[in-house]
Design a protein around this motif. Structure first.
Motif, short mmCIF file in Angstrom:
data_model
loop_
_atom_site.label_atom_id
_atom_site.label_comp_id
_atom_site.label_asym_id
_atom_site.label_seq_id
_atom_site.Cartn_x
_atom_site.Cartn_y
_atom_site.Cartn_z
N ARG A 94 0.83 -1.21 0.00
CA ARG A 94 0.00 0.00 0.00
C ARG A 94 0.86 1.26 0.00
O ARG A 94 0.58 2.22 -0.72
N ASP A 95 1.94 1.24 0.82
CA ASP A 95 2.77 2.43 0.93
C ASP A 95 3.49 2.77 -0.37
O ASP A 95 3.89 3.91 -0.59
N GLU A 96 3.70 1.77 -1.21
CA GLU A 96 4.43 2.00 -2.46
C GLU A 96 3.50 2.42 -3.60
O GLU A 96 3.97 2.76 -4.68
N MET A 97 2.19 2.37 -3.38
CA MET A 97 1.27 2.70 -4.49
C MET A 97 1.47 4.14 -4.92
O MET A 97 1.42 5.05 -4.08
N PRO A 98 1.68 4.39 -6.23
CA PRO A 98 1.84 5.78 -6.66
C PRO A 98 0.54 6.58 -6.70
O PRO A 98 0.56 7.79 -6.85
N ALA A 99 -0.60 5.92 -6.54
CA ALA A 99 -1.90 6.61 -6.67
C ALA A 99 -2.09 7.68 -5.60
O ALA A 99 -1.55 7.57 -4.50
N ASP A 100 -2.87 8.70 -5.95
CA ASP A 100 -3.23 9.79 -5.04
C ASP A 100 -3.96 9.20 -3.82
O ASP A 100 -4.87 8.38 -3.97
N ARG A 101 -3.54 9.61 -2.60
CA ARG A 101 -4.11 9.04 -1.36
C ARG A 101 -5.62 9.26 -1.27
O ARG A 101 -6.36 8.43 -0.76
N GLU A 102 -6.07 10.41 -1.78
CA GLU A 102 -7.51 10.71 -1.73
C GLU A 102 -8.30 9.68 -2.56
O GLU A 102 -9.37 9.25 -2.18
N GLU A 103 -7.70 9.29 -3.70
CA GLU A 103 -8.36 8.32 -4.57
C GLU A 103 -8.36 6.93 -3.94
O GLU A 103 -9.33 6.18 -4.04
N VAL A 104 -7.23 6.57 -3.28
CA VAL A 104 -7.14 5.26 -2.61
C VAL A 104 -8.20 5.21 -1.51
O VAL A 104 -8.94 4.23 -1.38
N GLY A 160 12.00 -6.23 -1.89
CA GLY A 160 13.45 -6.25 -1.71
C GLY A 160 14.01 -4.85 -1.51
O GLY A 160 13.42 -4.00 -0.85
N GLN A 161 15.15 -4.60 -2.14
CA GLN A 161 15.87 -3.34 -1.96
C GLN A 161 15.13 -2.18 -2.63
O GLN A 161 14.46 -2.37 -3.65
N PRO A 162 15.26 -0.94 -2.09
CA PRO A 162 14.62 0.21 -2.75
C PRO A 162 15.23 0.48 -4.12
O PRO A 162 16.44 0.29 -4.30
N ASP A 163 14.39 0.91 -5.07
CA ASP A 163 14.89 1.28 -6.40
C ASP A 163 15.33 2.75 -6.39
O ASP A 163 15.38 3.38 -5.31
N ALA A 164 15.63 3.30 -7.59
CA ALA A 164 16.13 4.68 -7.68
C ALA A 164 15.15 5.68 -7.06
O ALA A 164 15.55 6.72 -6.55
N LYS A 165 13.84 5.36 -7.12
CA LYS A 165 12.84 6.30 -6.58
C LYS A 165 12.55 6.01 -5.10
O LYS A 165 11.64 6.60 -4.52
N GLY A 166 13.27 5.04 -4.50
CA GLY A 166 13.08 4.73 -3.09
C GLY A 166 11.97 3.72 -2.84
O GLY A 166 11.66 3.39 -1.70
N ARG A 167 11.35 3.19 -3.93
CA ARG A 167 10.28 2.20 -3.74
C ARG A 167 10.90 0.81 -3.72
O ARG A 167 11.75 0.50 -4.56
N ARG A 168 10.46 -0.03 -2.78
CA ARG A 168 11.09 -1.35 -2.67
C ARG A 168 10.70 -2.24 -3.85
O ARG A 168 9.54 -2.27 -4.27
N THR A 169 11.71 -2.92 -4.39
CA THR A 169 11.52 -3.72 -5.61
C THR A 169 10.84 -5.05 -5.29
O THR A 169 11.27 -5.75 -4.38
N PRO A 170 9.77 -5.40 -6.05
CA PRO A 170 9.12 -6.69 -5.79
C PRO A 170 9.96 -7.87 -6.31
O PRO A 170 10.49 -7.81 -7.42
N VAL A 171 10.10 -8.90 -5.49
CA VAL A 171 10.88 -10.09 -5.87
C VAL A 171 9.94 -11.30 -5.80
O VAL A 171 9.30 -11.52 -4.76
N PRO A 172 9.80 -12.08 -6.92
CA PRO A 172 8.85 -13.21 -6.92
C PRO A 172 9.21 -14.28 -5.88
O PRO A 172 10.37 -14.57 -5.66
N VAL A 173 8.17 -14.85 -5.26
CA VAL A 173 8.37 -15.94 -4.29
C VAL A 173 8.09 -17.24 -5.05
O VAL A 173 6.97 -17.45 -5.56
#
Ligand code: FAD
Ligand code: SF4
Ligand code: SF4
Length: 485
Positions: free
Chosen positions: A314-324, A360-373
């Motif tokens: 949820r914290d990584e969603m780029p959508a506007d908080r009001e819309e979420v 996983g680790q944060p990307d260039a924009k600081g968002r954590r990268t998803p890693v498949p399980v």
């Protein structure tokens, strides 16, 4: 002993009210059966009360955070003084899409408002709306002395509209080539519960006295080549074609009936053409297009189940908080950290196979990268799948010599100063939101003006007053530097 002279009393800081005057909204139960407007305007009294919360900072953080440097501090002051006509004039003075933006701007100004440190920021966007609704906002822009030079703008989205305005008020003859039947660009995919074409028309009405021609239903790049525009008598070209094509997930089964690209679906819905969706709907994506898709799906599912699948949290969603928040109120189920693997079904979509993701680790924009399980696949049954995983530009017919850079959001930009492309006289820009696209277009338009001034042997000056007085543009008092993310 003589007593020490009393120190002069220090002026007490202005009283800060941290509580926002509530913004009127349609109740959830009433709004989810159709596309009626959700957020309503303040009453005049509430607008004045809210405006009086503003402490009129000496350094206008709110203005510095606005990509088009809208003097919101000034219109808020005028609303507080109940001078609505003046407030409306200030609002449209720096902002040719004020009516649209008072409904859909992502409110960068509010993020920087100092009141946010102690409570809820001033409702700056909502006060723009109050200024326009209670004041006279139907004021025609007036061009300065005609320059006798023509500029072609390719693409009539927010960037193209801003460039047409910046150049139109400077006295250039502007032709906007737009492939759709009305300018507005991606604003015309925003559902009617947030804005309609009427808002865009109200904004464009103020252009009536400028030498701006809207050539709609005209695509540049197929029969009409962009490089030919320079030969046809346009001295400069601004390309603002944005991102009119959807991206695909690139997984098996994506072309099954019942799978919809969000962009074309939302475009149809904006025009009141509602697709027959099922009652078990899954939307893939985590941005604003995904939010518009889930909330539109709620309105078309007739009480069915709407879920959103997003590969991060949820914290990584780029959508506007009001819309979420709005989607959550409307009972959309959010499924986080699942990525689509394949679509299943025989002659219609029956489900989406997803895989769990670890962050996983944060990307260039600081968002954590998803890693498949590994081994975590499961199927989410559905009868409708809406894909909202981004957009890209349609560059067909645009020559390689322009040497565009593609921004991370997919739109083409010139690589040079002022968004100049590799072809002299051709500039290109766009942006991640309506007001950001307008901001880059404003910078590009200033570069176009400088280029055309150079051709005339003149020095470029500041933006003229769009209402025809001899005043020229000045930054608001106390302004230091732009705040951009
Ligand atoms: C569903 C959705 C909801 C959104 N909600 C918001 C929101 O609430 N707030 C916000 O600030 N932003 C929002 N955005 C983002 C915002 O709409 C865009 O960032 C903005 O429109 C970009 O402006 P632009 O002018 O660069 O490009 P676009 O809006 O893409 O405009 C480009 C224009 O060029 C035209 N065109 C393309 N190719 C050609 C050609 N070859 N010849 C002639 N014309 C051409 C297109 O038809 C289009 O009109 C949303 C986007 C979407 C998709
Ligand atoms: S245009 Fe947007 S960012 Fe600028 S002042 Fe208005 S609401 Fe704020
Ligand atoms: S930052 Fe907030 S309080 Fe300060 S002038 Fe802007 S709107 Fe008013």
């Amino acid at each position: 002993m003589a007593s020490a002279a009393a120190a002069p009393a220090r002026p007490s800081p202005p009283k800060l009210n941290p509580v926002r005057v509530p913004v009127p909204e349609e109740p959830v139960e009433a709004r989810t059966g159709d596309f009626r407007e959700i957020v309503h305007a303040y009453s005049l009294q509430d607008a004045v009360l809210e405006a009086k919360r503003c402490i009129q900072c000496r350094r206008p953080w709110c203005v510095e955070a606005c990509p088009i440097t809208q003097d919101c501090r000034e219109y808020i002051k005028l609303v507080a003084e109940e001078r609505f006509d003046d407030a409306a004039k200030v609002t449209v003075q720096d902002n040719p899409l004020a009516t649209s933006l008072c409904k859909v701007c992502y409110r960068y100004c509010e993020e920087s408002c100092v009141i946010a440190k102690k409570g809820v920021p001033i409702a700056i966007r909502q006060l723009k709306r109050a200024a326009l609704e209670f004041g006279n906002s139907d004021i025609a822009y007036i061009p300065s002395t005609p320059k006798g030079q023509r500029v072609a703008v390719v693409g009539g989205g927010p960037a193209g509209i801003m460039a047409a305005w910046e150049l139109g008020i400077r006295g250039y003859s502007v032709t906007v080539f737009e492939q759709a039947d009305l300018a507005g660009g991606l604003m015309r995919t925003i559902p009617a519960y947030r804005m309609t074409d009427e808002d865009i028309r109200n904004d464009l009405r103020r252009f009536r006295d400028l030498d701006v021609v809207w050539k709609t239903d005209t695509r540049v790049g197929t029969t009409l080549r962009p490089e030919e525009l320079l030969k046809e008598g346009y001295q400069a070209v601004f390309v603002s074609i944005g991102t009119s094509t959807h991206r695909v997930m690139g997984i098996p089964g994506e072309d099954l009936p019942g799978v919809y690209p969000a962009l074309s679906m939302l475009k149809a819905i904006h025009q009141g053409q509602y697709p027959q969706l099922g009652t078990n709907i899954v939307v893939v994506g985590g941005g604003d297009v995904a939010m518009d898709s889930v909330r539109s799906a709620v309105r078309l599912a007739h009480g069915g189940h709407v879920r959103l699948v997003y590969r991060r949290g949820r914290d990584e969603m780029p959508a506007d908080r009001e819309e979420v928040h709005g989607a959550e109120q409307e009972q959309v189920e959010f499924i986080f950290q699942k990525a689509p693997v394949r679509v299943i079904g025989t002659d219609h979509v029956e489900g989406l196979v997803v895989q769990s993701m670890e962050l996983g680790q944060p990307d260039a924009k600081g968002r954590r990268t998803p890693v498949p399980v590994a081994g975590s696949e499961e199927t989410i049954p559905c009868d409708t799948l809406i894909v909202a995983v981004g957009q890209r530009a349609d560059l067909e017919g645009f020559p390689a010599e322009l040497d565009f850079k593609l921004a991370s959001g997919g739109w083409p930009e010139g690589k040079g100063p002022g968004y100049a492309t590799a072809v002299p006289g051709v500039f290109a820009a766009g942006g991640k939101s309506v007001v950001y696209a307008m901001g880059t277009a404003s910078d590009a338009a200033k570069a176009v003006d400088a280029y055309l001034c150079h051709l005339r042997g003149e020095t470029p000056g500041p933006r003229p007053d769009p209402f025809g007085t001899s005043a020229t543009y000045k930054l608001p008092a106390g302004y230091t530097a732009p705040i951009r993310d």
